[in-house]
Design a protein around this motif. Sequence first.
Motif, mmCIF file in Angstrom:
data_model
loop_
_atom_site.group_PDB
_atom_site.id
_atom_site.type_symbol
_atom_site.label_atom_id
_atom_site.label_comp_id
_atom_site.label_asym_id
_atom_site.label_seq_id
_atom_site.Cartn_x
_atom_site.Cartn_y
_atom_site.Cartn_z
ATOM 1 N N GLN A 11 0.823 -1.052 0.019
ATOM 2 C CA GLN A 11 0.052 0.051 -0.005
ATOM 3 C C GLN A 11 0.980 1.259 0.147
ATOM 4 O O GLN A 11 0.457 2.291 -0.332
ATOM 5 C CB GLN A 11 -1.112 0.001 1.232
ATOM 6 N N LYS A 14 3.855 3.699 -4.984
ATOM 7 C CA LYS A 14 3.462 4.830 -5.829
ATOM 8 C C LYS A 14 3.707 4.135 -7.209
ATOM 9 O O LYS A 14 4.932 4.193 -7.818
ATOM 10 C CB LYS A 14 4.166 6.165 -5.586
ATOM 11 N N GLU A 61 -5.058 -2.492 -13.319
ATOM 12 C CA GLU A 61 -5.678 -1.136 -13.133
ATOM 13 C C GLU A 61 -4.831 -0.457 -12.227
ATOM 14 O O GLU A 61 -3.679 -0.897 -11.460
ATOM 15 C CB GLU A 61 -7.062 -1.207 -12.487
ATOM 16 N N GLN A 62 -5.276 0.936 -11.992
ATOM 17 C CA GLN A 62 -4.507 1.723 -11.267
ATOM 18 C C GLN A 62 -4.824 1.512 -9.482
ATOM 19 O O GLN A 62 -4.102 1.426 -8.651
ATOM 20 C CB GLN A 62 -4.957 3.277 -11.364
ATOM 21 N N ASP A 63 -6.265 1.530 -9.285
ATOM 22 C CA ASP A 63 -6.697 1.154 -8.202
ATOM 23 C C ASP A 63 -7.915 0.280 -7.772
ATOM 24 O O ASP A 63 -8.959 0.836 -8.585
ATOM 25 C CB ASP A 63 -6.832 2.470 -7.557
ATOM 26 N N PRO A 64 -7.691 -0.881 -7.280
ATOM 27 C CA PRO A 64 -6.456 -1.266 -6.844
ATOM 28 C C PRO A 64 -5.751 -2.202 -7.730
ATOM 29 O O PRO A 64 -6.046 -2.657 -8.772
ATOM 30 C CB PRO A 64 -7.128 -2.646 -5.685
ATOM 31 N N TRP A 65 -4.430 -1.979 -7.542
ATOM 32 C CA TRP A 65 -3.296 -2.360 -8.662
ATOM 33 C C TRP A 65 -3.055 -3.724 -8.492
ATOM 34 O O TRP A 65 -2.269 -4.657 -9.204
ATOM 35 C CB TRP A 65 -2.212 -1.458 -8.838
#
Length: 315
Positions: A11, A14, A61-65
């Motif tokens: 988490q 970046k 995906e960006q979130d969640p990756w």
Amino acid sequence: MRVLFIADPLQSFKIYKDTTFAMMQEAARRGHALSVAQARDLALEGGRIMVDATNLTLTGEQDPWYRLGDCYRQPLAGFNAVVMRKDPPFDLEYLYASQLFSLAEQQGSRVFTSGQALRDFNEKLAILQFPDLIAPTMVTCDIGRLHAFVNQHFDAIVKPLDGMGGDSIFRLRPDDANLNVILETITQRGARTVMIQRYIPEIRNGDKRVLVIDGKPVDYCLARIPKAGETRGNLAAGGRGEARELTARDREIAETVGPVLKRRGILLAGLDVIGDYLTEINVTSPTCFREIMDQTGLNVAGLYIDALERELAHH
């Protein structure tokens, strides 16, 4: 191939600039199975090095990756490759982890970078093995000697031996009103050893991160350019990263250091170069893959996974 990444908590990543994520993406793209753990998840039990590892799937995906699967305790040697990507500082816990890695390697684990190399290559002190490539440098805890160095060179940089990201780096001049208190503080009144180097004015053109993979330089470096009024180029200290082709001198430095790294089992290192001088050799968790990849199109993560696959094929 089963690859275990030992890293900081996911988490905290970046992902737009995270080198470990770039490695994971490339490994997953090639069909390798990913797992993840923290250094604290290592344990010695019944004479074997075990790890509480969690299966990892990248979502794209960006979130969640990421998506986490089951976590179960298993021998570290059950993985084809263990990639150590925990950020410094190289504190006692890091040292203990490196010693567990060395035991695990005796039991058949393949750890990158090996426990022995992590211990041998202090990121600040490793440059002393290449005296022809470095600026005037002193390592001491003696405040009087540090004073004399500043007086001799008129402009110097002092830093602790266990920092990262530009932490506790001071620029010193003989007329600095805070000179005494800085030296007392950084050496903890003479109890802690530090490194002092002649200031290299070319820092304004960037502190270059030159990546060395499997003993060979990557063709592009990342020049980290300090923001106005700042002596540190570190991205963590607000520097700006600009990808550049290696100069002849950058390549000369990397080609001098590279074979030594390869011989010592260091698959990936980040050399810090300012002007014509080598200033650090980063082996714990070198970064800057993503910035170079985004700005040049060169697949640096691919070069790293290529090297990892080659190493595993040899053994």
